[in-house]
Design an enzyme around this catalytic site. Structure first.
Site, short mmCIF file in Angstrom:
data_model
loop_
_atom_site.label_atom_id
_atom_site.label_comp_id
_atom_site.label_asym_id
_atom_site.label_seq_id
_atom_site.Cartn_x
_atom_site.Cartn_y
_atom_site.Cartn_z
N ASN A 150 -39.90 -10.40 2.14
CA ASN A 150 -40.57 -11.31 3.07
C ASN A 150 -42.00 -10.89 3.35
O ASN A 150 -42.78 -11.66 3.94
CB ASN A 150 -39.82 -11.40 4.41
CG ASN A 150 -38.70 -12.41 4.40
OD1 ASN A 150 -37.54 -12.05 4.41
ND2 ASN A 150 -39.06 -13.69 4.38
N SER A 151 -42.37 -9.67 3.01
CA SER A 151 -43.71 -9.17 3.30
C SER A 151 -44.78 -10.11 2.75
O SER A 151 -44.73 -10.52 1.60
CB SER A 151 -43.91 -7.79 2.69
OG SER A 151 -43.34 -6.80 3.49
N VAL A 160 -66.94 7.22 18.08
CA VAL A 160 -66.37 8.16 19.04
C VAL A 160 -64.92 8.46 18.67
O VAL A 160 -64.26 7.66 18.01
CB VAL A 160 -66.40 7.61 20.49
CG1 VAL A 160 -67.80 7.47 21.00
CG2 VAL A 160 -65.64 6.29 20.60
N HIS A 205 -49.80 -4.28 0.74
CA HIS A 205 -48.80 -3.43 0.11
C HIS A 205 -47.94 -4.17 -0.92
O HIS A 205 -47.25 -3.55 -1.71
CB HIS A 205 -47.92 -2.73 1.16
CG HIS A 205 -46.92 -3.60 1.84
ND1 HIS A 205 -47.08 -4.08 3.12
CD2 HIS A 205 -45.71 -4.07 1.45
CE1 HIS A 205 -46.04 -4.80 3.48
NE2 HIS A 205 -45.18 -4.80 2.47
N ASP A 243 -53.61 -4.17 6.01
CA ASP A 243 -52.51 -4.54 5.12
C ASP A 243 -52.58 -6.02 4.78
O ASP A 243 -51.59 -6.73 4.87
CB ASP A 243 -51.16 -4.18 5.73
CG ASP A 243 -50.06 -4.16 4.68
OD1 ASP A 243 -50.39 -4.15 3.48
OD2 ASP A 243 -48.87 -4.17 5.05
#
Length: 518
Positions: free
Chosen positions: A238-239, A296, A135, A165
């Site tokens: 900080n991501s 499934v 992101h 991510d």
């Protein structure tokens, strides 16, 4: 139960939901060799360090700031007028001057704009391999990596995965770069010290410290959620930054926070390194993530469902759908089976299964222990690669002249049922290939109403046996009553898809809740 007065936010502006992923450690050739790497050591109790200064000095050079930019097309915003102030007000002149200065000759949205976002990352190989969150760079047409010494490098996107991510970039500095090693997140314990380094609010390399607050957190962002929770302050920007253990090894990737405002309140989440490094390796090798696939749909095994199946204690993952042509179908897995173990891994609850399957080597044949017909059985299933999302269109409903169907009341459940004939298909818009028995009425305050059944729902199976008439349903319900079970398990096809529903039984088998005239 009311929801908490806060929401999950990712540690950056413009964030969005993630799904954790899986899969093979980085090959030895990709590990740092030009610089010394700390050896992995098992987690053990330690005193609080007097200072993190030496550790920070060692790690900061390998942590980078990431700036990504995207060109936004021109948009007209006639419905968003300028703020209105009293004539002659100093605010009126201020905004008039501001808009003319920044948008001369037109409205503020009459030209394309470049949107920028900031995040963090870290170098895992001296050749210039950088890991960050997807992101942080999602949709970007320009990505710039800034080293600790201020050097700006144009980055090339090697691969990215929205479900995990995670993204991998490459930069060319013309010389080996300082790199940090992966650690073993499986060895980390609640209470262990951790250090987070990143680019909060675009300020540049910043160091915070805390402990591991919890492990295995499911924050409802995807089927692979298994986050490390930490109280080390993590903020926007900080991501994509690393979460280090006390030995300076990456044991997590800072990704999300809980916050009412976007700032840290001491509840941050990091993708565990043992799962992240698998995806990173696959992005480097294949430019996309490769996950195991069983084929499934599953749901939780509640105490009521377990009781209706004679399964004690409640555990496993209940099969609520089998994909045509998938590995589960080839292995003869059925709706209503409960998966108790996959490849030797006990499935204590349903959320364990997606991660376990995703981590399994594609093409391998593994044992599958299931609960069927009141006993355990073992099947063999060959794991395939998770395909792209395929949306199947429902078959067109054939035209039919309405004809009132004959309804049958199921005593004690508060429902009336009808054969799934052409009239019922037309009235409830049910596809031509759907099989089962249609619900025509549901009594208020009945067991069926309490479990969310509605007119138009289709009962496909009762106690793992297919039904095609109301009489079939009544027969299966009577059989369960004779076994003195507290609920009967039905496979329901509704607007939200297929699901298993345990309906509480009226022990008396009497009329129960009465249905009002239709």
């Amino acid at each position: 139960m009311r929801s908490l007065p806060m929401r999950a936010r990712f540690a950056r502006s413009g964030v969005r939901a993630i799904a954790l992923s899986t899969a093979l450690a980085l090959p030895a050739t990709l590990l740092p060799v030009a610089l010394p790497i700390l050896a992995a050591t098992p987690a053990q109790a330690r005193d609080a360090p007097a200072s993190f200064a030496d550790l920070a000095a060692q790690l900061l050079p390998a942590v980078v700031n990431i700036s990504s930019s995207t060109m936004i097309a021109a948009q007209s915003t006639p419905d968003q007028p300028m703020p209105q102030f009293p004539p002659g007000s100093p605010f009126e002149k201020f905004f008039h001057d501001f808009m003319n200065r920044n948008h001369p000759g037109g409205a503020p949205d009459d030209a394309p704009r470049r949107m920028q976002s900031l995040g963090s990352g870290f170098i895992v190989d001296p050749s210039g391999i950088v890991v960050t969150n997807n992101h942080v760079i999602d949709g970007a047409d320009q990505i710039t990596v800034t080293l600790q010494d201020g050097t700006n490098l144009k980055a090339k996107l090697i691969g990215h995965d929205s479900k995990a991510d995670l993204a991998v970039l490459r930069v060319d500095a013309g010389h080996p770069l300082p790199a940090v090693p992966w650690g073993d997140s499986g060895q980390q314990r609640v209470g262990d010290w951790v250090v987070a380094i990143g680019n909060p609010f675009g300020l540049g390399g910043s160091v915070t410290a805390g402990i591991i607050s919890a492990r295995g957190r499911d924050i409802r962002q995807g089927p692979y959620d298994d986050f490390i929770q930490t109280d080390a302050p993590i903020n926007r920007g900080n991501s994509g930054g690393p979460l280090f253990d006390i030995d300076g090894q990456v044991i997590g990737i800072n990704t999300a926070i809980y916050s009412p405002s976007g700032g840290s309140i001491g509840i941050g989440f990091a993708i565990p390194s043992n799962e992240a490094k698998i995806v990173v390796d696959q992005l480097i090798k294949y430019h996309h993530a490769r996950r195991g696939w069983l084929g499934v749909r599953i749901q939780e095994v509640t105490p009521d469902i377990a009781d209706s199946l004679g399964l004690k204690p409640p555990s496993g993952a209940l099969v609520a759908g089998v994909s045509d042509g998938g590995p589960a179908a080839a292995a003869k897995l059925h709706n209503g089976d409960v998966i108790l173990s996959f490849n030797g891994h006990a499935i204590k609850d349903m959320r364990v299964l997606p991660r376990t399957v995703a981590e399994t080597e594609i093409g391998s044949a593994v044992p599958l222990v299931i609960w069927r017909d009141g006993k355990q059985q073992t099947l063999s299933v060959t794991v395939a690669e998770l395909p792209g999302d395929n949306i199947k269109q429902a078959s067109a409903t054939p035209p039919a002249k309405p004809k009132p169907p004959a309804a049958s009341r199921i005593a004690g459940l508060g429902i009336e049922l009808s054969d799934l004939n052409d009239a019922a298909r037309s009235k409830y818009q049910i596809s031509a290939d759907q099989k089962g028995v249609v619900v025509t009425q549901v009594a208020p305050d009945s067991p069926a109403a309490s479990r969310g059944l509605k007119p138009g729902d289709v009962i496909v199976e009762v106690q793992q046996a297919q039904v095609s008439t109301p009489a079939d349903v009544q027969s299966r319900v009577d059989s369960v009553r004779k076994q003195n079970r507290r609920s009967v398990l039905m496979l329901i096809q509704g607007q939200g898809g297929m699901r298993w529903v345990p309906l509480p039984l009226d022990a008396s088998g009497g009329p129960g809740n009465q249905l009002s005239p239709g």
